[in-house]
Each structure stands twice: as structure tokens, then as C-alpha cells.
Enzyme design. Structure first.
Site, PDB file in Angstrom:
ATOM      1  N   ARG A 102       0.831  -1.205   0.000  1.00  0.00           N
ATOM      2  CA  ARG A 102       0.000   0.000   0.000  1.00  0.00           C
ATOM      3  C   ARG A 102       0.863   1.252   0.000  1.00  0.00           C
ATOM      4  O   ARG A 102       1.921   1.284   0.648  1.00  0.00           O
ATOM      5  CB  ARG A 102      -0.914   0.026   1.231  1.00  0.00           C
ATOM      6  CG  ARG A 102      -1.882   1.211   1.266  1.00  0.00           C
ATOM      7  CD  ARG A 102      -2.620   1.257   2.593  1.00  0.00           C
ATOM      8  NE  ARG A 102      -1.707   1.521   3.718  1.00  0.00           N
ATOM      9  CZ  ARG A 102      -1.288   2.732   4.072  1.00  0.00           C
ATOM     10  NH1 ARG A 102      -1.668   3.801   3.388  1.00  0.00           N
ATOM     11  NH2 ARG A 102      -0.476   2.878   5.109  1.00  0.00           N
ATOM     12  N   GLN A 103       0.416   2.265  -0.741  1.00  0.00           N
ATOM     13  CA  GLN A 103       0.967   3.613  -0.677  1.00  0.00           C
ATOM     14  C   GLN A 103      -0.180   4.559  -0.322  1.00  0.00           C
ATOM     15  O   GLN A 103      -1.327   4.350  -0.719  1.00  0.00           O
ATOM     16  CB  GLN A 103       1.594   4.034  -2.011  1.00  0.00           C
ATOM     17  CG  GLN A 103       2.848   3.237  -2.379  1.00  0.00           C
ATOM     18  CD  GLN A 103       4.089   3.772  -1.668  1.00  0.00           C
ATOM     19  OE1 GLN A 103       4.132   3.789  -0.433  1.00  0.00           O
ATOM     20  NE2 GLN A 103       5.092   4.169  -2.422  1.00  0.00           N
ATOM     21  N   SER A 104       0.115   5.628   0.404  1.00  0.00           N
ATOM     22  CA  SER A 104      -0.948   6.469   0.964  1.00  0.00           C
ATOM     23  C   SER A 104      -1.654   7.323  -0.072  1.00  0.00           C
ATOM     24  O   SER A 104      -2.813   7.693   0.128  1.00  0.00           O
ATOM     25  CB  SER A 104      -0.368   7.374   2.065  1.00  0.00           C
ATOM     26  OG  SER A 104       0.160   6.584   3.116  1.00  0.00           O
ATOM     27  N   SER A 105      -1.029   7.672  -1.171  1.00  0.00           N
ATOM     28  CA  SER A 105      -1.640   8.534  -2.182  1.00  0.00           C
ATOM     29  C   SER A 105      -1.133   8.124  -3.553  1.00  0.00           C
ATOM     30  O   SER A 105      -0.091   7.461  -3.687  1.00  0.00           O
ATOM     31  CB  SER A 105      -1.319  10.006  -1.910  1.00  0.00           C
ATOM     32  OG  SER A 105       0.076  10.243  -2.019  1.00  0.00           O
ATOM     33  N   GLN A 110       2.348   9.316  -4.275  1.00  0.00           N
ATOM     34  CA  GLN A 110       3.412   8.448  -3.780  1.00  0.00           C
ATOM     35  C   GLN A 110       3.589   7.223  -4.678  1.00  0.00           C
ATOM     36  O   GLN A 110       4.706   6.740  -4.875  1.00  0.00           O
ATOM     37  CB  GLN A 110       3.098   8.006  -2.345  1.00  0.00           C
ATOM     38  CG  GLN A 110       3.145   9.127  -1.322  1.00  0.00           C
ATOM     39  CD  GLN A 110       2.852   8.633   0.075  1.00  0.00           C
ATOM     40  OE1 GLN A 110       2.666   7.437   0.298  1.00  0.00           O
ATOM     41  NE2 GLN A 110       2.807   9.560   1.034  1.00  0.00           N
TER      42      GLN A 110
END
Length: 705
Positions: free
Chosen positions: A21-24, A27
Site C-alpha cells: 500500500r501507498q498512501s496517495s 506516492q
């Protein structure tokens, strides 16, 4: 070595789950090294004994924040598979990749401990069933959540610091742009500026967002709207939502405002919006940049919108509508002091108006305070207003005429701006077409079509402006001015004109009357009307309350008296014809009686019985009239002879029920010779009637007669 001891054979029989997972999305696009490091954890799983086909990668939550699991489908899928015992190990680069919320993180630890599932991060392998490992994982989760809070606090603090100085750049509404040094200035496009100024002027004049939209539509004006990219502006029809958004935006008053709304995440992950009170705004800096209206005008517009609302708690004067209630929004209950609302009821082919005070019923379930018929009150107030108007109002009418002409000029100016913009677009399309190589037909044909389209748009805009000029331009010459003076001198004629919309009457009334207090006196059958004018003058009127429904359909006393009089000489069917010929209709007052209703013999019979009138039979008997049997006994003849005598006028007959009647008595002594003579006359009349019916032409037969 310690990691391999924790991995048992029953762990290797199940799958290994790799959560990425990446937050945005930014990113995901820019922090590619972090993504590579997360995918490289596959090698750690293979080194611990899992086969490559046993490794399941969950990367559907890319670009999603880890603050909650409600909107992360991938994490929910992971928790579901762990709970069903399908996972031998869960891998994540850091605890923050799996969750930044302690509730979600500890729920995952609890499920992993129950399912005997291991957890792996960059530092090692952990067994959630082991107290020490679980304590360490819980500490890491707490630090991850604290880290998210610190990051947000730093970013939020920097933003709020710039907000307090009014330097934080927010998306600007239509009509504003940032200049080269970052200051907010008015849009350099003159058409956009003039259109927005015209919008606020129109709202100040009509006092309603919906009426402002209707005015723009009626004048054929297109309103500018900035697209989401923040650069391109298009002209389209003005909508009510756009109008409300502009009226509530303090930017148009030159105020830098931030924090007008508060966003919160709900349980299902959706954003919940709540408007803040202006006192709770994070920043409100007046005169921060140029505006189209003043701050005072902005506050006044908000009060107008609030007054136009339909809330029960707001004491308001509603904007004028098309309904027949003349005192709409200006009636006050004389008992409790609350504003009364207008109600309409369709009864007997027409719409009646009622002023009702329902505040006690709506809030406490109590009976209505007052319910007053509106048409007598409206008529009385209308007559008073008509009497108050004088020919001096001509000057006001001329000022209105000047304002209308100025309004038309402003609208034409805006249409001219649209023509200029269309001309600029057409010239630009022409220059593009002229610069292209003629041999490149693919490009030349496309540019030529664009040029033709711009020319058609230009022609349509010009035609629309000419049409609007023909409709709007009104010149008041001397003859029209004289007519205006005559109309104002006889204002009552104008006020009562059916062609005048009710909306205009209410607008005129709003300039003269502050409020009207009604107090009903049922015992006296009247209503007191206390009128308070704008200048402080007061006036009190009294009107009679209308009759109830039963009284309204009740026959008028004068009609009953007339029927009683006509019964002396006419039967019920004849009386019905006489009443209809005189234009008298059954029912109550002339206002309530239907024009198509007529009297019949049954209606007259009903009136006679309902009001206890003496029947025609009793009246004739009192005058000494005889029945058929009595007359035959008196004259010594048979009933058939009596009928013949009455037919030829020998004996006078008075009908009392259709063809049934009574007979006038003969003299005190009728000799037998006279009766014989009457029989001969009746017999001869019968023979003459038979000869006439058979058309006999023999002179001898006629001579015998």
C-alpha cells in the site's frame, strides 16, 4: 535462525499474504523505491520455505490512506482470509503499511493470534500468540498511529499559519485569479466581471435566487463558470445551485475565509460535511482583496436568503408569489403574535384563501389559534391601498421607467460583450486557417470547419441580441405618459384589473405595509384588521366574517318571501320559471351561487316544506275553492261534465299540483235551466272542435251547427 524456528510446517501448508500500500497516488507515481521494497518481500517468504505459487499479493489499496480500514477493500479481504485460516503469514514492509489505526491493527493481531498466523515486517517475524511479540507489535502500531498524527499536525500547522496571514492559496471562484506575485485580483476579462456584477445587482432587485435565475434566462444571458482545471472558463445557463453558491461565498465580498466547513469520516468511510458558524471559521479577513460587493451587502444577502426559507421557526416575510393571498407573509395573529400562513381551498368551483395560525398545532399539538377567511380581509385592505394612492405616484412610476431602461441598457451591454467574444473566437479561427499549408488538406479541412462553426455562433449571438433589443427597448412618449397619469389617478381600476398579476400587487403592498394583525371575534361575527404602514401610521378596519358552509348554501330570506307571495297565484313549476326569468339562483349569496344552477319545481316544493310555508292547496281552500266531488254535488253534474265546463271556461279551475286543481264555487242558487244551457254550450263547443279537427267543408253540416 530465530525466524525459521517460528515458521512451522502447518504455516507452510497455508498461503503467504503480501500486503502492499501507498498512501496517495502521488506516492505511487513518485515513491517507486518504496513500492519495489514492498514487492521484494516475496524473496523473504521464499527464503522461509514458501513456494512462489503460495504467495498472494494484495495491492488493490494503492493510493488509499491507512487511517481506517472502512474504505480499504484489500485490507478487508486480508482480514477475512486470515480469520478463515487460509494465511500462514502476513507480510508488510512496515506496520504503517498495514494500518495506521490502533483499532484496525489490534483487530488484525487478535485474529492472527486466534488463527495461528505469523506477521513479518522488515525487522523480522513475529508470532501474535506470543506475549512478547504481541507487545512489540502493539508498540509498533501505537508508534505508527502517533507518527501519522505528527505528520498531519506538522502539515496542518503550516497550513493554518499561512491561513492566519491570508497567504494560503485556495481555489478561487469564478471572477477572481491570482496575479504574477500571488495576489488575488479581479478577472481581467471584462465580460466575466460585468456578468458577475449584474448578477448581484439583479439579486438585490428581485430578492430571490430563483427569480435571479429566471431573469437571466428571460434576458438570454449566459453566465461564466470555471472548469475544474481552474483555467478555462465557459459560458452556460445560470442554475439555482450556482446562484446559491455565489451568494454564500464571502470571496465575492473581498473576504479571505477558510474553514467554513468541517469534514469528518463516518463509520463506512464516507466524508460527512458540516457547516460551521461564521464565528467558528479558522480565518475571516475582511478587505483581503478586491470584491464585487461589500461585506454589509453580503450579510444582507444572507438574511434575505434566510427569510426566503421555509423553516417554521423563522419569522419571515415571504417573497411575493402567484397565490391569491394578498397579505402573504405579513399577517400576524392577534392572539399569540405569531406569523400566520396562507392556505388555499378549492370549494364550489373557486379557490378560497384562509389565514391560519398553526404554530401551536405544529409545535404542541394544540388546536389552531385562529383561522380567518382571507377574501374579506384582502378586499378591505385592497380598497384602503387604492384609496391611499394619489396621482403623485406618477413620479415614482417614471423613476421605475428610468430604472427599467437602465436595466435594459445593462443587459444589452452584456450581450454586446458576448458578441465581441464570439467575434474574437471567429477571428482567431480565421487566422489559424490562413496560416495552415493549403496542401495539407487534413488539417485545413478541420480548421475550416472550426472557422465556419465560430461564424455560425457569431451569427446566432448577433441575432439573439437584435431580438432582445426589439423586445426590451421601450420608449415612453407623451401619449404613454398621459395614459400613465390617468391610470395612476384612477388607481383603483389598475388595482382591480384581472390582468395585473397577484405578484405585482404584493410587491406594491410590501412598499407600503409593514404588517397586518388580525383578531377574530366569532360571537360578533367580525374580524378586526390592524394595519401598520412603513412610516409608522396605523389604521384599523372591521370586516364581517363569511357565513359557514351551511349558511352559504341556505336560500336567502328575500327569495323565501317571494316564493311565499307567488304561491297565492302560481303552482311550483310556474314559480320556478318566474325565479329563473328574474335571474335568481338557488343557494346563498350571489358570490357563492353558481351561475349554471336553476330553480325547478322540486326545489320550490323543498323550500315550501323546509320553511313551513302554507301549501297552495291550503291557500285555495281558505278562499273557498271546492274539490271535484264537492263542485259536482253543488252543480248536480257528473265529473266529466265538470271537466268539460272547466275546459271551456264555464267553471273556473285553479291548479295546485300540476293538472290537479280546485274549482270556484257557483252562485248560491244555480237553476236547472241554467245548467242545461251550460250543457248545451259545452256540447256545441265539442262539435265545433270536432269539425275543426276533421276539416269539414259541407255548408249544410255547418249550418246545422
Amino acid at each position: 535462525m530465530n525466524e525459521k524456528l517460528k515458521v512451522q510446517s502447518h504455516h507452510l501448508e497455508r498461503s503467504a499474504y503480501l500486503y502492499i500500500r501507498q498512501s496517495s497516488m502521488r506516492q505511487v507515481m513518485e515513491n517507486v523505491e518504496s513500492t519495489k521494497r514492498q514487492y521484494d518481500l516475496r524473496g523473504r517468504a521464499i527464503g522461509l520455505g514458501w513456494r512462489d505459487d503460495q504467495i498472494i499479493v494484495i495491492d488493490s489499496d494503492q493510493g488509499e490512506s491507512g487511517a481506517s480500514a472502512s474504505w480499504r477493500e484489500g485490507f478487508q479481504h486480508l482480514v477475512s482470509d486470515v480469520g478463515m485460516g487460509r494465511a500462514g503469514i502476513v507480510m508488510g514492509l512496515e506496520v504503517s503499511r498495514l494500518a495506521r489505526n490502533n483499532a484496525d491493527w489490534h483487530r488484525l493481531l487478535e485474529i492472527c493470534a486466534l488463527a495461528d498466523t505469523l506477521i513479518l515486517d522488515e525487522d523480522g517475524v513475529y508470532d501474535p500468540a506470543n506475549f512478547n511479540d504481541r507487545l512489540l507489535l502493539g508498540l509498533k502500531g501505537t508508534m505508527s498511529e502517533a507518527e501519522l498524527h505528527v505528520i498531519k499536525a506538522r502539515l496542518r500547522g503550516g497550513i493554518l499559519n499561512k491561513v492566519r496571514r491570508g497567504e494560503y492559496r485556495c481555489p478561487l471562484p469564478t471572477g477572481f485569479i491570482y496575479d504574477e506575485i500571488g495576489n488575488v485580483v479581479l478577472d481581467p476579462d471584462a465580460q466575466i466581471r460585468e456578468m458577475i456584477s449584474h448578477f448581484f445587482e439583479t439579486f438585490s432587485r428581485v430578492g430571490s435566487a430563483t427569480q435571479t435565475v429566471k431573469t437571466f434566462t428571460r434576458e438570454g444571458l449566459l453566465f461564466p463558470s470555471r472548469l475544474r482545471n481552474g483555467k478555462q472558463v465557459v459560458f452556460q445557463q445560470l442554475t439555482t445551485s450556482t446562484a446559491m453558491r455565489m451568494l454564500h461565498n464571502p470571496r465575492y465580498a473581498g473576504v479571505y475565509a477558510y474553514g467554513q466547513r468541517l469534514y469528518r469520516r463516518t463509520v463506512d468511510g464516507k466524508k460527512q460535511l458540516r457547516k460551521r458558524d461564521p464565528k467558528e471559521w479558522l480565518a475571516c479577513i475582511p478587505d483581503a482583496h478586491p470584491g464585487y460587493i461589500s461585506w454589509e451587502q453580503f450579510q444582507h444577502n444572507l438574511k434575505v436568503l434566510e427569510a426566503n426559507g421555509q423553516g417554521y421557526q423563522a419569522v419571515r416575510a415571504s417573497p411575493p408569489r402567484e397565490g391569491a393571498a394578498l397579505l402573504q407573509g405579513r399577517v400576524i395573529c392577534g392572539r399569540c403574535g405569531s406569523h400566520m400562513s396562507a392556505r388555499y381551498a378549492a370549494r364550489r368551483g373557486q379557490v378560497d384563501t384562509w389565514y391560519v395560525c398553526h404554530r401551536a398545532y405544529a409545535s404542541r399539538g394544540e388546536p389552531h389559534c385562529q383561522s380567518i377567511a382571507g377574501w374579506p380581509v384582502d378586499e378591505a385592505v385592497g380598497e384602503l391601498i387604492a384609496a391611499e394612492m394619489t396621482p403623485a405616484a406618477v413620479e415614482l412610476a417614471l423613476e421605475i421607467r428610468k430604472e427599467i431602461e437602465a436595466r435594459h441598457d445593462e443587459a444589452d451591454k452584456l450581450r454586446l460583450r458576448a458578441v465581441e467574444r464570439a467575434q474574437i473566437d471567429a477571428d482567431l479561427a480565421q487566422r489559424r486557417f490562413m496560416l495552415v499549408d493549403p496542401n495539407n488538406r487534413l488539417v485545413a479541412d478541420t480548421l475550416e470547419r472550426e472557422w465556419n462553426e465560430k461564424l455560425r455562433v457569431l451569427a446566432d449571438v448577433r441575432k439573439e441580441r437584435e431580438r432582445a433589443l426589439c423586445e426590451d427597448r421601450v420608449t415612453l412618449d407623451d401619449a404613454i405618459r398621459d395614459r400613465l397619469i390617468a391610470m395612476t389617478a384612477d388607481f383603483k381600476t389598475v388595482w382591480c384589473d384581472r390582468a395585473l398579476p397577484n405578484r405585482e400587487r404584493k410587491r406594491l403592498l410590501a412598499y407600503l405595509v409593514e404588517d397586518v394583525t388580525l383578531l377574530k371575534f366569532p360571537a360578533e361575527g367580525e374580524t378586526r384588521i390592524h394595519i401598520r404602514f412603513k412610516g409608522g401610521k396605523t389604521e384599523t378596519l372591521t370586516t364581517q366574517n363569511p357565513k359557514s358552509s351551511a349558511q352559504q348554501v341556505k336560500t336567502r330570506p328575500e327569495v323565501v318571501e317571494l316564493v311565499d307571495k307567488l304561491l297565492d297565484d302560481h303552482i311550483c313549476a310556474e314559480i320556478a320559471d318566474i325565479l329563473n326569468d328574474r335571474g335568481i339562483r338557488p343557494g346563498g349569496s350571489a358570490r357563492r351561487a353558481k351561475a349554471d344552477a336553476k330553480f325547478t319545481d322540486l326545489r320550490v316544493i323543498y323550500l315550501v316544506k323546509q320553511y313551513g310555508l302554507r301549501s297552495r292547496y291550503d291557500r285555495l281552500r281558505e278562499r273557498g275553492m271546492l274539490t271535484k266531488a264537492e263542485a259536482c254535488a253543488k252543480l248536480g253534474i257528473t265529473e266529466s261534465t265538470l271537466v268539460r265546463w272547466a275546459k271551456y271556461g264555464i267553471v273556473k279551475r285553479h291548479a295546485y299540483n300540476g293538472y290537479i286543481g280546485l274549482y270556484e264555487p257557483p252562485g248560491p242558487h244555480v237553476p236547472a235551466k241554467q245548467c242545461s244551457r251550460w250543457n248545451q254550450l259545452a256540447h256545441r263547443a265539442d262539435i265545433v272542435r270536432q269539425l275543426n279537427s276533421s276539416k269539414c267543408t259541407d255548408p249544410k253540416e255547418r249550418a246545422v251547427v
